[in-house]
Design a protein around this motif. Structure first.
Motif, mmCIF file in Angstrom:
data_model
loop_
_atom_site.group_PDB
_atom_site.id
_atom_site.type_symbol
_atom_site.label_atom_id
_atom_site.label_comp_id
_atom_site.label_asym_id
_atom_site.label_seq_id
_atom_site.Cartn_x
_atom_site.Cartn_y
_atom_site.Cartn_z
ATOM 1 N N LEU A 177 -3.247 -0.381 9.001
ATOM 2 C CA LEU A 177 -2.657 0.940 8.764
ATOM 3 C C LEU A 177 -1.176 0.852 8.418
ATOM 4 O O LEU A 177 -0.670 1.624 7.604
ATOM 5 N N ASN A 178 -0.474 -0.101 9.006
ATOM 6 C CA ASN A 178 0.963 -0.206 8.753
ATOM 7 C C ASN A 178 1.291 -0.973 7.473
ATOM 8 O O ASN A 178 2.456 -1.200 7.159
ATOM 9 N N GLN A 179 0.266 -1.382 6.706
ATOM 10 C CA GLN A 179 0.495 -2.088 5.447
ATOM 11 C C GLN A 179 -0.020 -1.314 4.231
ATOM 12 O O GLN A 179 -0.122 -1.874 3.141
ATOM 13 N N ARG A 180 -0.313 -0.047 4.415
ATOM 14 C CA ARG A 180 -0.796 0.750 3.293
ATOM 15 C C ARG A 180 0.342 1.428 2.541
ATOM 16 O O ARG A 180 0.178 1.834 1.392
ATOM 17 N N LEU A 181 1.486 1.533 3.175
ATOM 18 C CA LEU A 181 2.680 2.101 2.555
ATOM 19 C C LEU A 181 3.674 0.997 2.213
ATOM 20 O O LEU A 181 3.543 -0.135 2.669
ATOM 21 N N GLY A 182 4.673 1.346 1.384
ATOM 22 C CA GLY A 182 5.766 0.431 1.135
ATOM 23 C C GLY A 182 5.624 -0.454 -0.081
ATOM 24 O O GLY A 182 6.493 -1.274 -0.363
ATOM 25 N N TRP A 183 4.527 -0.302 -0.832
ATOM 26 C CA TRP A 183 4.326 -1.093 -2.037
ATOM 27 C C TRP A 183 5.080 -0.472 -3.221
ATOM 28 O O TRP A 183 5.295 0.733 -3.272
ATOM 29 N N THR A 184 5.449 -1.315 -4.176
ATOM 30 C CA THR A 184 6.082 -0.863 -5.411
ATOM 31 C C THR A 184 5.214 -1.240 -6.597
ATOM 32 O O THR A 184 4.846 -2.410 -6.752
ATOM 33 N N PHE A 185 4.868 -0.251 -7.402
ATOM 34 C CA PHE A 185 4.143 -0.467 -8.654
ATOM 35 C C PHE A 185 5.183 -0.506 -9.759
ATOM 36 O O PHE A 185 5.945 0.446 -9.937
ATOM 37 N N ALA A 186 5.274 -1.624 -10.488
ATOM 38 C CA ALA A 186 6.327 -1.770 -11.489
ATOM 39 C C ALA A 186 5.807 -2.548 -12.685
ATOM 40 O O ALA A 186 4.824 -3.287 -12.590
ATOM 41 N N GLY A 187 6.479 -2.370 -13.808
ATOM 42 C CA GLY A 187 6.076 -3.102 -14.998
ATOM 43 C C GLY A 187 7.032 -2.899 -16.146
ATOM 44 O O GLY A 187 8.018 -2.159 -16.044
ATOM 45 N N THR A 188 6.740 -3.589 -17.224
ATOM 46 C CA THR A 188 7.514 -3.466 -18.454
ATOM 47 C C THR A 188 6.571 -3.104 -19.592
ATOM 48 O O THR A 188 5.372 -3.386 -19.548
ATOM 49 N N SER A 189 7.124 -2.469 -20.590
ATOM 50 C CA SER A 189 6.327 -2.112 -21.766
ATOM 51 C C SER A 189 7.052 -2.592 -23.004
ATOM 52 O O SER A 189 8.287 -2.688 -23.021
ATOM 53 N N GLY A 190 6.299 -2.915 -24.040
ATOM 54 C CA GLY A 190 6.950 -3.425 -25.233
ATOM 55 C C GLY A 190 6.092 -3.313 -26.467
ATOM 56 O O GLY A 190 4.932 -2.877 -26.422
ATOM 57 N N ASN A 191 6.675 -3.716 -27.573
ATOM 58 C CA ASN A 191 5.960 -3.732 -28.837
ATOM 59 C C ASN A 191 4.997 -4.911 -28.861
ATOM 60 O O ASN A 191 5.228 -5.941 -28.236
ATOM 61 N N SER A 192 3.925 -4.771 -29.578
ATOM 62 C CA SER A 192 2.981 -5.860 -29.752
ATOM 63 C C SER A 192 2.140 -5.574 -30.986
ATOM 64 O O SER A 192 1.768 -4.423 -31.242
#
Length: 228
Positions: A177-192
């Motif tokens: 229960l104490n590990q369900r919070l506190g995460w960060t969703f992050a990323g980069t976007s670019g041309n392809s």
């Protein structure tokens, strides 16, 4: 939460082609790669215009503890939605877009032998995307809040970040229960050159736990002296 200075710095680092170190392996939850798009897209000529929805689909090639995976026999895919551009500010060539939510990101597990491989197709949403990315078992459902996107109009690249909370899925019980919070969703976007028609960018990122900030003792005068 005021992330503006930090996120602008990250965007500038990207623009200058400076590598940002990845999170340590022990703090990672999953890696992902895919494509993003806007739906509804109220103003097709402007990315992140107020009222535009932001969504994405893709693959999850690596999952870490407490998630359990079998990449040999199963394909892991993701889909996120529920985000709507609510504020848009410009600083030079950079556009700071804040999204109202909460958004939802779900990771699915689908059999490689009997399931349907993810198919990006064109012009999402379509008959294949997101349907072929969400036809398996939902192993993790996460809530996305405080979603912010920094976009460089000069290079058509950007970075984004949100708070991630595990709230559902067949493997939710793997999380204390104490590990369900506190995460960060992050990323980069670019041309392809591989961006399918109708999508905006290729995206690549991780979900991780922020490491604790080290502390050090000292007098107020000493602290001021270090920053002169």
């Amino acid at each position: 939460m005021n992330r503006l200075p930090t996120r602008i710095v990250l965007a500038l680092l990207m623009a200058c082609a400076v590598s940002v170190p990845a999170a340590h392996a022990q703090s990672l939850l999953f890696d992902y790669v895919g494509f993003d798009y806007e739906y509804p897209d109220l103003n097709p000529g402007v990315f992140g215009d107020i009222g535009d929805g932001y969504q994405g689909v893709g693959e999850v090639p690596v999952l870490y503890t407490p998630l359990v995976s079998d990449q040999t026999n199963y394909e892991y895919t993701y889909y996120f939605d529920g985000l709507t551009a609510s504020a848009r500010n410009t600083v030079g060539s950079f556009v700071i877009i804040d999204y109202a939510g909460p958004g939802t990101l779900t990771i699915y597990e689908d059999s490689r032998s009997t399931g349907t491989p993810g198919d990006y197709g064109t012009n999402p949403p379509s008959l294949v995307a997101p349907p072929t990315f969400i036809d398996g078992t939902a192993i993790l459902v996460g809530k996305l809040t405080n979603f912010r996107y920094i976009f460089d109009t000069a290079t058509n690249t950007g970075s984004f970040e949100a708070d991630f909370e595990a709230v559902g899925g067949s493997q939710l019980g793997n999380f204390p229960l104490n590990q369900r919070l506190g995460w960060t969703f992050a990323g980069t976007s670019g041309n392809s050159v591989t961006v399918p028609n109708g999508y905006d960018h290729q995206v690549d990122g991780q979900t991780f736990l922020d490491p604790p900030t080290p502390t050090r003792t000292g007098t107020w005068g000493g602290i001021k002296a270090r920053y002169r």
